[in-house]
Design an enzyme around this catalytic site. Structure first.
Site, PDB file in Angstrom:
ATOM      1  N   ASP A 389      37.637  18.406  -9.464  1.00  0.00           N
ATOM      2  CA  ASP A 389      38.441  18.440 -10.713  1.00  0.00           C
ATOM      3  C   ASP A 389      39.860  18.859 -10.351  1.00  0.00           C
ATOM      4  OD1 ASP A 389      36.817  17.470 -12.854  1.00  0.00           O
ATOM      5  OD2 ASP A 389      35.953  19.461 -12.948  1.00  0.00           O
ATOM      6  N   THR A 390      40.808  18.816 -10.881  1.00  0.00           N
ATOM      7  CA  THR A 390      42.156  18.645 -10.375  1.00  0.00           C
ATOM      8  C   THR A 390      43.172  18.857 -11.493  1.00  0.00           C
ATOM      9  OG1 THR A 390      41.317  17.016  -8.815  1.00  0.00           O
ATOM     10  CG2 THR A 390      43.658  16.922  -9.280  1.00  0.00           C
ATOM     11  N   ILE A 391      44.405  19.209 -11.102  1.00  0.00           N
ATOM     12  CA  ILE A 391      45.509  19.163 -12.062  1.00  0.00           C
ATOM     13  C   ILE A 391      46.585  18.255 -11.503  1.00  0.00           C
ATOM     14  CG2 ILE A 391      45.083  21.413 -13.098  1.00  0.00           C
ATOM     15  CD1 ILE A 391      48.141  21.030 -10.879  1.00  0.00           C
ATOM     16  N   SER A 408      44.199  20.689  -6.355  1.00  0.00           N
ATOM     17  CA  SER A 408      42.803  20.700  -6.777  1.00  0.00           C
ATOM     18  C   SER A 408      41.953  21.650  -5.944  1.00  0.00           C
ATOM     19  CB  SER A 408      42.224  19.285  -6.637  1.00  0.00           C
ATOM     20  OG  SER A 408      40.841  19.254  -6.892  1.00  0.00           O
TER      21      SER A 408
END
Length: 581
Positions: A389-391, A408
């Site tokens: 999951d990541t920004i 991430s």
């Protein structure tokens, strides 16, 4: 992800085959006076600077930094540090970082690969000794060296204007004083707690007392503080990158893994270095699209676009069966190469030039049938091993510098391994290795795993046009291609291009795990908004269509306004904000 039952699939199929064909989106724009059928809000315009992140407070921090004279890189670092606190479900200083920077002084793009390597003391034989066919998703074994802090300082050393201590100060203040948790973040946090609380240090540092003798995730609107992370960031602010990789933080991590049957060591941290890399591009209908080369998956987006350039997508129309079918088939072909050939360039030389060439795209295009979905997709380039999951956020400053940055912990909150007193979780990126010899992405000590996180940038006639990204595992190259198709082929504006319903194909051969080849065509997820007639026709062509909640990514974007200043857009599926001044 909740999968439909066999009965619901049967009902879906029967209904789809029974419904008559209707033109897609006949009255979709009726509710919006500006005429964009999918936009949840207007684009954001600003004359001087713009920031788009997945959290409104991080966006405001980025703007404050630029108002105080900081560059876009200073602002991106400050926002990223804040997101590690505010959105630990997607990122943090225990993860990796990639970035593309447009430098207006030189008129060039600069790429940075901030991915870390596997522990030197962990071998392929150790996985075999433990009877593992794939790297586990959590715990000590998938942990690789976190590259984010090194990435911050590398970017700052070349493009920063303010002291790093000032860039980290807002995150430190929020970590001590607290901030209210946003809705989407609270949802994913709650899902992570039961899975990760078994690992030492997680529950103590990332849950709150539930009042009944147990622990829980913070809820929407509840104030969250992380004084341990504040102390860690302060050490980095005072001592620089070496405070993280060679100082007390590194020694705490080393002792924690020794006590937890792990392998990440002080030596692994002390020897870490990220690297500047040259972005790779292809031209899609007059626009130069830029991605970073492997070990990331960015060139998959370029391969998809090259294949689709041979079709009249505009003529078919958004949401038509042809649009969705062709996109899905192009993705399958690109992902077959992704599984076979994307790896650490220090261990395997991915044939990037051939993979992103127009001639190669023409070869691959001939494999697509307009009438039937392909069940299997073979790579077009067979690897020849040699001695590999990541920004998401984007920032643009008054001087014309633009930053496309993605960061991430990989699987949501990462491995669950949270060293005592440090306030962050280590990534589980090593899960992306293959545990068999002879594959470009096979596990080896001191090697970078295949990486999913990719920033993107687009230039037009040699000038910056768009800085953007779409986070979310294998969705990322699919999302990159869809955003550009929506804008270039279907004429959508920046916000509408992100809000339009998305396509995600799942089930391609992966570059990780046991590397099991796709043989059944995979699954096609269509977000709410596609016409049922399209679903019916896709089923007739052999696609397995399903409903899925949430796997469609998280988009942020900044475009250069030809009239001056910038245009911003933020993902409607996340908690974020695009804003400027």
């Amino acid at each position: 992800m909740r999968r439909p039952t066999a009965l619901s699939r049967l009902v879906l199929t029967v209904l789809a085959l029974a419904l008559p064909f209707t033109a897609p989106f006949e009255a979709a724009a009726a509710d919006r006076i500006t005429g964009e059928p999918f936009a949840t809000r207007s684009e954001v315009y600003a004359p001087h600077a713009m920031a788009a992140t997945s959290h409104p407070l991080a966006t405001q921090i980025a703007l404050d930094v630029m108002k105080d004279g900081g560059s876009a890189v200073d602002a991106a670092i400050a926002a990223n540090a804040a997101l590690g606190l505010m959105e630990p479900t997607g990122n943090g200083i225990g993860g990796d970082l990639f970035a593309i920077v447009w430098d207006p002084k030189t008129g060039k793009l600069h790429g940075y690969n901030g991915s870390g390597r596997s522990p030197k003391s962990l071998t392929l034989d150790e996985f075999r000794r433990r009877g593992l066919a794939a790297v586990p998703p959590h715990g000590p074994l998938p942990v690789s060296v976190p590259g984010t802090v090194d990435g911050w300082f590398a970017l700052h050393g070349r493009f920063g204007r303010r002291p790093m201590a000032e860039n980290l100060a807002p995150a430190i203040r929020y970590a001590r004083e607290g901030h209210p948790v946003h809705q989407t973040i609270a949802y994913y946090w709650d899902r992570s707690v039961p899975v990760l609380s078994k690992w030492p240090g997680f529950a103590e540092q990332f849950t709150v007392d539930d009042g009944r003798g147990g622990r829980r995730a913070p809820r929407t609107g509840e104030m969250w503080r992380n004084p341990n992370l504040a102390d860690t960031l302060q050490q980095i602010a005072d001592g620089g990158r070496d405070a993280f990789y060679k100082g007390g933080i590194a020694r705490t991590i080393d002792a924690y893994f020794k006590a937890s049957d792990g392998f990440l060591s002080y030596e692994d941290l002390a020897s870490h270095e990220g690297e500047w890399v040259e972005p790779v591009s292809t031209n899609y209908r007059g626009y130069d699209v830029w991605e970073l080369p492997p070990n990331g998956q960015g060139i998959a987006a370029l391969q998809i676009l090259n294949i689709l350039e041979g079709y009249d997508l505009k003529g078919y129309g958004f949401g038509s069966p042809e649009h969705v079918h062709l996109f899905t088939e192009a993705k399958k072909l690109a992902f077959a190469d992704r599984a076979a050939s994307y790896a650490d360039p220090d261990h395997y030389r991915t044939p990037v030039e051939r993979l992103v060439s127009k001639a190669y795209a023409a070869e691959r295009r001939r494999l697509i049938s307009m009438d039937r979905a392909m069940k299997a997709a073979e790579p077009g380039v067979i690897p020849q091993l040699n001695e590999g999951d990541t920004i998401y956020l984007t920032v643009a400053d008054p001087d014309g510098m633009m930053v496309s940055l993605i960061q991430s912990n990989y699987r949501g909150m990462g491995s669950g391994m949270a060293p005592p007193g440090l306030g962050f979780i280590l990534q589980d990126r090593g899960e992306q290795f293959v545990l068999k010899e002879g594959h470009p992405n096979s596990y080896a000590p001191g090697k970078r795993p295949f990486h999913t996180i990719i920033p993107a940038f687009v230039t037009k006639d040699g000038k910056p046009w768009l800085s953007f990204g779409v986070m979310g595992g294998a969705m990322q190259p699919q999302g990159h291609a869809q955003i550009l198709i929506n804008m270039i082929d279907f004429g959508m504006n920046l916000q509408e291009a992100g809000d339009a319903p998305r396509i995600q194909h799942d089930g391609s051969t992966e570059p990780a795990g046991q590397n099991i080849a796709m043989a059944d065509g995979g699954e096609l997820d269509l977000e709410t908004g596609f016409p049922y007639a399209t679903v019916r026709e896709l089923m007739r062509r052999g696609h397995s269509v399903r409903f899925a909640h949430g796997p469609y990514g998280g988009y942020q974007a900044i475009m250069v306004n030809p009239e001056g200043g910038y245009v911003g857009a933020s993902e409607s599926r996340k908690d974020g904000q695009a804003a400027g001044y």
